[in-house]
Design a protein around this motif. Structure first.
Motif, PDB file in Angstrom:
ATOM      1  N   ALA A 126     -16.621   9.528 -19.047  1.00  0.00           N
ATOM      2  CA  ALA A 126     -15.960   8.614 -18.109  1.00  0.00           C
ATOM      3  C   ALA A 126     -16.748   8.511 -16.806  1.00  0.00           C
ATOM      4  N   SER A 127     -17.275   9.643 -16.329  1.00  0.00           N
ATOM      5  CA  SER A 127     -18.086   9.627 -15.102  1.00  0.00           C
ATOM      6  C   SER A 127     -19.358   8.818 -15.303  1.00  0.00           C
ATOM      7  N   LEU A 128     -19.956   8.921 -16.488  1.00  0.00           N
ATOM      8  CA  LEU A 128     -21.168   8.166 -16.777  1.00  0.00           C
ATOM      9  C   LEU A 128     -20.884   6.658 -16.809  1.00  0.00           C
ATOM     10  N   ILE A 129     -19.766   6.299 -17.410  1.00  0.00           N
ATOM     11  CA  ILE A 129     -19.373   4.877 -17.451  1.00  0.00           C
ATOM     12  C   ILE A 129     -19.155   4.343 -16.041  1.00  0.00           C
ATOM     13  N   THR A 130     -18.487   5.136 -15.220  1.00  0.00           N
ATOM     14  CA  THR A 130     -18.242   4.725 -13.832  1.00  0.00           C
ATOM     15  C   THR A 130     -19.540   4.571 -13.061  1.00  0.00           C
ATOM     16  N   ALA A 131     -20.466   5.512 -13.247  1.00  0.00           N
ATOM     17  CA  ALA A 131     -21.745   5.454 -12.532  1.00  0.00           C
ATOM     18  C   ALA A 131     -22.540   4.221 -12.943  1.00  0.00           C
ATOM     19  N   ARG A 132     -22.538   3.907 -14.222  1.00  0.00           N
ATOM     20  CA  ARG A 132     -23.259   2.711 -14.680  1.00  0.00           C
ATOM     21  C   ARG A 132     -22.629   1.436 -14.100  1.00  0.00           C
ATOM     22  N   GLY A 133     -21.300   1.410 -14.060  1.00  0.00           N
ATOM     23  CA  GLY A 133     -20.622   0.255 -13.466  1.00  0.00           C
ATOM     24  C   GLY A 133     -20.917   0.124 -11.990  1.00  0.00           C
ATOM     25  N   SER A 134     -20.970   1.259 -11.288  1.00  0.00           N
ATOM     26  CA  SER A 134     -21.279   1.236  -9.855  1.00  0.00           C
ATOM     27  C   SER A 134     -22.691   0.726  -9.608  1.00  0.00           C
ATOM     28  N   TYR A 135     -23.606   1.087 -10.495  1.00  0.00           N
ATOM     29  CA  TYR A 135     -24.980   0.613 -10.348  1.00  0.00           C
ATOM     30  C   TYR A 135     -25.045  -0.906 -10.487  1.00  0.00           C
ATOM     31  N   ARG A 136     -24.356  -1.445 -11.476  1.00  0.00           N
ATOM     32  CA  ARG A 136     -24.359  -2.902 -11.652  1.00  0.00           C
ATOM     33  C   ARG A 136     -23.726  -3.598 -10.453  1.00  0.00           C
ATOM     34  N   ASP A 137     -22.626  -3.041  -9.967  1.00  0.00           N
ATOM     35  CA  ASP A 137     -21.972  -3.629  -8.789  1.00  0.00           C
ATOM     36  C   ASP A 137     -22.894  -3.591  -7.573  1.00  0.00           C
ATOM     37  N   ALA A 138     -23.610  -2.478  -7.393  1.00  0.00           N
ATOM     38  CA  ALA A 138     -24.514  -2.344  -6.251  1.00  0.00           C
ATOM     39  C   ALA A 138     -25.656  -3.354  -6.334  1.00  0.00           C
ATOM     40  N   ILE A 139     -26.196  -3.555  -7.527  1.00  0.00           N
ATOM     41  CA  ILE A 139     -27.265  -4.527  -7.715  1.00  0.00           C
ATOM     42  C   ILE A 139     -26.753  -5.941  -7.425  1.00  0.00           C
ATOM     43  N   ASN A 140     -25.549  -6.246  -7.907  1.00  0.00           N
ATOM     44  CA  ASN A 140     -24.965  -7.574  -7.649  1.00  0.00           C
ATOM     45  C   ASN A 140     -24.795  -7.818  -6.155  1.00  0.00           C
ATOM     46  N   ALA A 141     -24.282  -6.812  -5.452  1.00  0.00           N
ATOM     47  CA  ALA A 141     -24.088  -6.947  -4.002  1.00  0.00           C
ATOM     48  C   ALA A 141     -25.419  -7.145  -3.289  1.00  0.00           C
ATOM     49  N   LEU A 142     -26.435  -6.428  -3.725  1.00  0.00           N
ATOM     50  CA  LEU A 142     -27.756  -6.557  -3.117  1.00  0.00           C
ATOM     51  C   LEU A 142     -28.334  -7.947  -3.371  1.00  0.00           C
ATOM     52  N   GLN A 143     -28.149  -8.472  -4.583  1.00  0.00           N
ATOM     53  CA  GLN A 143     -28.670  -9.805  -4.899  1.00  0.00           C
ATOM     54  C   GLN A 143     -28.011 -10.892  -4.049  1.00  0.00           C
ATOM     55  N   VAL A 144     -26.706 -10.760  -3.817  1.00  0.00           N
ATOM     56  CA  VAL A 144     -26.017 -11.749  -2.979  1.00  0.00           C
ATOM     57  C   VAL A 144     -26.537 -11.679  -1.545  1.00  0.00           C
ATOM     58  N   LEU A 145     -26.804 -10.475  -1.056  1.00  0.00           N
ATOM     59  CA  LEU A 145     -27.322 -10.318   0.306  1.00  0.00           C
ATOM     60  C   LEU A 145     -28.668 -11.024   0.486  1.00  0.00           C
ATOM     61  N   ILE A 146     -29.499 -10.979  -0.539  1.00  0.00           N
ATOM     62  CA  ILE A 146     -30.821 -11.588  -0.413  1.00  0.00           C
ATOM     63  C   ILE A 146     -30.826 -13.040  -0.884  1.00  0.00           C
ATOM     64  N   GLY A 147     -29.633 -13.563  -1.217  1.00  0.00           N
ATOM     65  CA  GLY A 147     -29.521 -14.985  -1.538  1.00  0.00           C
ATOM     66  C   GLY A 147     -29.740 -15.323  -2.998  1.00  0.00           C
ATOM     67  N   ARG A 148     -29.647 -14.334  -3.885  1.00  0.00           N
ATOM     68  CA  ARG A 148     -29.819 -14.600  -5.314  1.00  0.00           C
ATOM     69  C   ARG A 148     -28.462 -14.625  -6.030  1.00  0.00           C
ATOM     70  N   TYR A 149     -28.483 -15.161  -7.242  1.00  0.00           N
ATOM     71  CA  TYR A 149     -27.279 -15.100  -8.071  1.00  0.00           C
ATOM     72  C   TYR A 149     -27.075 -13.652  -8.528  1.00  0.00           C
ATOM     73  N   PRO A 150     -25.829 -13.141  -8.497  1.00  0.00           N
ATOM     74  CA  PRO A 150     -25.569 -11.745  -8.887  1.00  0.00           C
ATOM     75  C   PRO A 150     -25.657 -11.537 -10.396  1.00  0.00           C
ATOM     76  N   SER A 151     -26.870 -11.481 -10.909  1.00  0.00           N
ATOM     77  CA  SER A 151     -27.081 -11.334 -12.348  1.00  0.00           C
ATOM     78  C   SER A 151     -27.105  -9.883 -12.795  1.00  0.00           C
ATOM     79  N   GLY A 152     -27.180  -8.964 -11.835  1.00  0.00           N
ATOM     80  CA  GLY A 152     -27.228  -7.547 -12.193  1.00  0.00           C
ATOM     81  C   GLY A 152     -28.594  -7.098 -12.639  1.00  0.00           C
ATOM     82  N   ASP A 153     -29.605  -7.944 -12.462  1.00  0.00           N
ATOM     83  CA  ASP A 153     -30.959  -7.640 -12.912  1.00  0.00           C
ATOM     84  C   ASP A 153     -31.887  -7.591 -11.708  1.00  0.00           C
ATOM     85  N   LEU A 154     -32.174  -6.400 -11.224  1.00  0.00           N
ATOM     86  CA  LEU A 154     -33.048  -6.222 -10.078  1.00  0.00           C
ATOM     87  C   LEU A 154     -33.653  -4.825 -10.151  1.00  0.00           C
TER      88      LEU A 154
END
Length: 465
Positions: free
Chosen positions: A234-262
């Motif tokens: 469960a902790s591993l699943i949460t950590a992976r989800g947090s990583y995707r959320d963090a990448i999405n937030a970072l992409q929006v900050l730099i003006g990209r679509y939140p694709s989760g790929d960075l």
């Protein structure tokens, strides 16, 4: 000769706009504004109260100090593409346009006209008639009391405030990108911690099941082991989800679509040395948000100057020249040219108390601006002092957590040996394994928190990235 005299009269009337002597009131002096600002702020210490502070001028380039080309590229991309920053940039452009508009009334308004018409009757003895005309009109309000100039100064100060806000937004966006970048790296590291822990617990779980099949381990041990495996999953699943959320937030900050790929780096950068902090008094002249509120105060003083003289008489000068003729070729004949120069003084007799109400409003807005400035300065001082304190606290906390993780891993090695030799129960192994997982997870968070605080300190000091 009449034509040249007429044009000369018009030119003289327009030249009056350049007569600076008509502006008898220059408005509130800058020294008066500075005195009110100084009085609004509590005593400023000569040095920062936190002993951790470092002597020296505040430096620029704190993003480059992290020595991470990926982060530097992301910050540059955000400065170009972040939508909130684009809104702020457009607001700066709008504010300066308004400032230019406010100064237009200081110059004369000149217009030109050219016209012609023909009147014809379909049937009748009245002959057809034609009429042609041209004209030049000029008007100018003499800014005797400085009303227009005060309005212009207020608009310019407001534009400077918006410009300073934009600069602080640039700093904040750079810091936000760095923070989001570090959050993404931490989430990746937390994923690694959870995955390694899961691998270790899965190995233990297999051993326990084999022992249970051989009658060595009890059903309780099997259940405890399986429970810890599921919890870590469960902790591993949460950590992976947090990583995707963090990448999405970072992409929006730099003006990209939140694709989760960075792509990010695989480890957190080292925390640079503490930056020089400068003097507390220097912060007032460096931090853009303080400069913005100071410019708002200046604008409020000039706005009060403007409404104070709004009820005084206004002198308006007008001049026009032109001609009217029945034939087009005659409209420039000096005989047909007419010149008119006039001046008028207007003053309100009764406004129902409107001007007094406007003065009261401007005074209230001035008090509000001064209070906002004082609060902004105090908040800035608090942010610096807090960040200086937290820099020391987080450094000591990280070292304590590093020792905690080291000792927890040592305890895990010992308890495994004892368990294999039958000297302790499985629950002791699992408990210490959870301690190791928690200690290593907390250590990763502490490393990221130190980087965040280092960025916060640079931002609080007003240093440019």
């Amino acid at each position: 000769m009449r034509l040249f005299n007429s044009i000369g009269l018009v030119a003289v009337s327009l030249a009056l706009s350049g007569c600076a002597s008509l502006n008898l009131n220059s408005g509130t002096a800058d020294g008066t504004i500075r005195a009110d600002l100084v009085q609004s702020v509590t005593d400023i210490p000569e040095q920062w109260q936190t002993a951790q502070s470092t002597v020296g001028d505040v430096q620029v380039g704190w993003i480059d100090a992290l020595n991470d080309p990926v982060l530097s590229g992301l910050v540059k991309e955000a400065q170009s593409n972040n939508r909130n920053l684009q809104v702020a940039a457009a607001n700066v452009e709008r504010s300066w346009t308004l400032a230019r508009q406010a100064g237009v009334a200081l110059r004369p308004n000149v217009g030109v006209s050219l016209g012609g018409n023909r009147q014809a009757f379909l049937d009748g003895p009245v002959p057809d008639t034609s009429q042609f005309d041209w004209g030049i009109q000029a008007s100018w309000e003499a800014d005797i009391w400085g009303r227009i100039r005060a309005g212009q100064k207020a608009a310019v100060a407001s534009a400077q405030s918006v410009e300073a806000d934009y600069r602080f937004t640039q700093y904040s966006i750079a810091a936000a990108v760095a923070n989001a970048y570090f959050i993404a790296i931490e989430a990746s590291l937390q994923t690694d911690v959870a995955r390694k822990t899961l691998e270790t617990l899965s190995d233990t779980d297999r051993i326990v099941n084999v022992q249970y099949d051989e009658g060595i381990a009890m059903a309780q041990d099997v259940a405890l082991s399986a429970s810890d495996v599921s919890s870590t999953q469960a902790s591993l699943i949460t950590a992976r989800g947090s990583y995707r959320d963090a990448i999405n937030a970072l992409q929006v900050l730099i003006g990209r679509y939140p694709s989760g790929d960075l792509e990010t780096r695989t480890s957190l950068p080292d925390v640079p040395q503490m930056p020089p902090t400068g003097l507390p008094s220097e912060l007032l002249e460096r931090r853009p948000d303080i400069i913005a509120t100071e410019r708002n105060v200046a604008a409020s003083f000039y706005a009060l100057d403007q409404v104070k003289v709004a009820n005084l008489p206004r002198l308006t000068l007008t001049a026009n020249t032109g001609a009217l003729a029945s034939r087009f070729e005659d409209i420039f004949d000096p005989v047909n040219i007419l010149v008119n120069i006039a001046g008028s003084i207007t003053a309100p007799l009764f406004d129902g108390g409107l001007n007094n109400a406007q003065i009261a409003q401007a005074k209230a807005e001035q008090k509000q601006a001064v209070a906002a400035y004082a609060q902004t300065v105090l908040t800035a001082f608090q942010e610096v002092e807090t960040s200086l304190n937290q820099t020391r606290v987080l450094r000591d906390r990280e070292e304590a957590l590093r020792q905690s993780a080291k000792h927890a891993n040592r305890a895990l090695d010992i308890v495994r040996i004892r368990y294999n030799e039958g000297e302790t129960d499985l629950i002791d192994v699992l408990n210490i394994q959870q301690r190791v997982f928690t200690a290593e997870s907390n250590l990763v968070s502490a490393e990221r928190a130190r980087l965040d605080e280092w960025i916060n300190l640079n931002l609080a000091l007003g240093g440019s990235w």
